[in-house]
Design a protein around this motif. Structure first.
Motif, PDB file in Angstrom:
ATOM      1  N   ILE A 216     -44.841  85.366 -68.817  1.00 15.97           N
ATOM      2  CA  ILE A 216     -44.453  84.334 -67.850  1.00 15.97           C
ATOM      3  C   ILE A 216     -43.384  84.882 -66.911  1.00 15.97           C
ATOM      4  O   ILE A 216     -43.474  84.733 -65.690  1.00 15.97           O
ATOM      5  CB  ILE A 216     -43.973  83.061 -68.577  1.00 15.97           C
ATOM      6  N   ARG A 217     -42.386  85.540 -67.465  1.00 18.15           N
ATOM      7  CA  ARG A 217     -41.324  86.118 -66.633  1.00 18.15           C
ATOM      8  C   ARG A 217     -41.891  87.187 -65.708  1.00 18.15           C
ATOM      9  O   ARG A 217     -41.494  87.289 -64.539  1.00 18.15           O
ATOM     10  CB  ARG A 217     -40.213  86.691 -67.521  1.00 18.15           C
ATOM     11  N   SER A 218     -42.834  87.972 -66.194  1.00 19.51           N
ATOM     12  CA  SER A 218     -43.454  89.015 -65.383  1.00 19.51           C
ATOM     13  C   SER A 218     -44.147  88.425 -64.154  1.00 19.51           C
ATOM     14  O   SER A 218     -44.002  88.931 -63.037  1.00 19.51           O
ATOM     15  CB  SER A 218     -44.458  89.800 -66.228  1.00 19.51           C
ATOM     16  N   TYR A 219     -44.884  87.347 -64.346  1.00 14.14           N
ATOM     17  CA  TYR A 219     -45.552  86.706 -63.213  1.00 14.14           C
ATOM     18  C   TYR A 219     -44.540  86.059 -62.267  1.00 14.14           C
ATOM     19  O   TYR A 219     -44.736  86.052 -61.047  1.00 14.14           O
ATOM     20  CB  TYR A 219     -46.586  85.696 -63.690  1.00 14.14           C
ATOM     21  N   GLN A 220     -43.447  85.524 -62.794  1.00 15.03           N
ATOM     22  CA  GLN A 220     -42.403  84.960 -61.935  1.00 15.03           C
ATOM     23  C   GLN A 220     -41.762  86.051 -61.078  1.00 15.03           C
ATOM     24  O   GLN A 220     -41.533  85.860 -59.883  1.00 15.03           O
ATOM     25  CB  GLN A 220     -41.334  84.258 -62.780  1.00 15.03           C
ATOM     26  N   VAL A 221     -41.489  87.187 -61.704  1.00 17.59           N
ATOM     27  CA  VAL A 221     -40.893  88.311 -60.981  1.00 17.59           C
ATOM     28  C   VAL A 221     -41.865  88.825 -59.918  1.00 17.59           C
ATOM     29  O   VAL A 221     -41.465  89.089 -58.778  1.00 17.59           O
ATOM     30  CB  VAL A 221     -40.490  89.448 -61.958  1.00 17.59           C
ATOM     31  N   GLU A 222     -43.128  88.968 -60.270  1.00 16.55           N
ATOM     32  CA  GLU A 222     -44.125  89.438 -59.301  1.00 16.55           C
ATOM     33  C   GLU A 222     -44.219  88.488 -58.108  1.00 16.55           C
ATOM     34  O   GLU A 222     -44.241  88.922 -56.952  1.00 16.55           O
ATOM     35  CB  GLU A 222     -45.493  89.571 -59.960  1.00 16.55           C
ATOM     36  N   THR A 223     -44.265  87.207 -58.380  1.00 14.95           N
ATOM     37  CA  THR A 223     -44.339  86.218 -57.307  1.00 14.95           C
ATOM     38  C   THR A 223     -43.105  86.316 -56.411  1.00 14.95           C
ATOM     39  O   THR A 223     -43.217  86.339 -55.178  1.00 14.95           O
ATOM     40  CB  THR A 223     -44.459  84.798 -57.897  1.00 14.95           C
ATOM     41  N   TYR A 224     -41.944  86.399 -57.021  1.00 13.30           N
ATOM     42  CA  TYR A 224     -40.699  86.519 -56.253  1.00 13.30           C
ATOM     43  C   TYR A 224     -40.700  87.802 -55.425  1.00 13.30           C
ATOM     44  O   TYR A 224     -40.274  87.819 -54.275  1.00 13.30           O
ATOM     45  CB  TYR A 224     -39.496  86.471 -57.199  1.00 13.30           C
ATOM     46  N   TRP A 225     -41.181  88.891 -56.023  1.00 14.45           N
ATOM     47  CA  TRP A 225     -41.229  90.170 -55.298  1.00 14.45           C
ATOM     48  C   TRP A 225     -42.112  90.048 -54.056  1.00 14.45           C
ATOM     49  O   TRP A 225     -41.718  90.471 -52.964  1.00 14.45           O
ATOM     50  CB  TRP A 225     -41.746  91.304 -56.206  1.00 14.45           C
ATOM     51  N   TYR A 226     -43.285  89.439 -54.214  1.00 14.04           N
ATOM     52  CA  TYR A 226     -44.156  89.269 -53.050  1.00 14.04           C
ATOM     53  C   TYR A 226     -43.504  88.389 -51.983  1.00 14.04           C
ATOM     54  O   TYR A 226     -43.647  88.647 -50.788  1.00 14.04           O
ATOM     55  CB  TYR A 226     -45.510  88.677 -53.456  1.00 14.04           C
ATOM     56  N   GLN A 227     -42.786  87.368 -52.399  1.00  9.84           N
ATOM     57  CA  GLN A 227     -42.156  86.467 -51.438  1.00  9.84           C
ATOM     58  C   GLN A 227     -40.945  87.090 -50.745  1.00  9.84           C
ATOM     59  O   GLN A 227     -40.730  86.855 -49.560  1.00  9.84           O
ATOM     60  CB  GLN A 227     -41.708  85.177 -52.134  1.00  9.84           C
ATOM     61  N   GLN A 228     -40.147  87.872 -51.466  1.00  6.25           N
ATOM     62  CA  GLN A 228     -38.868  88.352 -50.939  1.00  6.25           C
ATOM     63  C   GLN A 228     -38.824  89.829 -50.560  1.00  6.25           C
ATOM     64  O   GLN A 228     -38.126  90.180 -49.613  1.00  6.25           O
ATOM     65  CB  GLN A 228     -37.757  88.076 -51.965  1.00  6.25           C
TER      66      GLN A 228
END
Length: 191
Positions: A66-78
């Motif tokens: 779950i944290r991995s997908y949150q980090v990936e999503t944040y990385w794509y956004q920021q």
């Protein structure tokens, strides 16, 4: 359709399930889109029942995913928008949204940018090209703060992999695992 300014969806192709069936990666073919004949949708959908082919279906494993997908999503956004050079191309993030607890990341289809080739048996030259891309990618973010990302982004981060460490307890790798973990954490390059 709003983001791509397409008239309609022509078809959807499932590329592959995500890691441990935590969703799907799909190519969506569009009609009458000025910019995007196709796009990629990463649909992150947390399973109700946590399973793993090697028995790593614990709360630690689930939390890490779950944290991995949150980090990936944040990385794509920021962070993804910072990569503008051609030495380490990544798909442009077109949008992110959530729906009923699921997350969708809408990405540019790299096939449409001239990267349609898939390699199933890599030659040494192929490996060299991938390592070159990876080096440029990490060099781009070297010495920059990584706020919102993993504090330690390596598979050798043993604090998040107790099941894997336990499963190799009778191997020679187990003897060196803590040493490797400590060395990586001491590295001055934490990208």
């Amino acid at each position: 359709l709003d983001v791509t300014r397409a008239a309609r969806i022509q078809s959807i192709e499932i590329i592959q399930p995500l890691w441990n069936n935590y969703g799907t990666l799909c190519r969506v073919f569009l009609e009458e889109s000025a910019d995007y004949p196709s796009v990629i949708i990463k649909h992150i959908q947390l399973p109700q029942i946590n399973v793993h082919p090697r028995g790593f279906a614990t709360s630690v494993s689930r939390s890490r995913k779950i944290r991995s997908y949150q980090v990936e999503t944040y990385w794509y956004q920021q962070y993804n928008k910072e990569i503008t050079d051609s030495t380490s191309p990544t798909p442009k993030c077109l949008g992110v949204w959530t729906l009923d607890g699921d997350t969708c990341i809408l990405l540019e289809d790299l096939d449409t940018r001239g990267f349609p080739k898939r390699i199933y048996q890599a030659s040494w030259n192929d490996i060299t090209i991938v390592l070159d891309w990876l080096a440029h990618f990490h060099a781009h973010f070297l010495h920059k703060p990584a706020e919102g990302l993993w504090e330690c982004g390596t598979y050798w981060h043993l604090a998040t992999r107790p099941e894997e460490l336990h499963n190799i307890r009778h191997s020679s790798m187990h003897l060196f695992a803590s040493f490797i973990d400590a060395r990586l954490q001491q590295s001055s390059f934490q990208t």
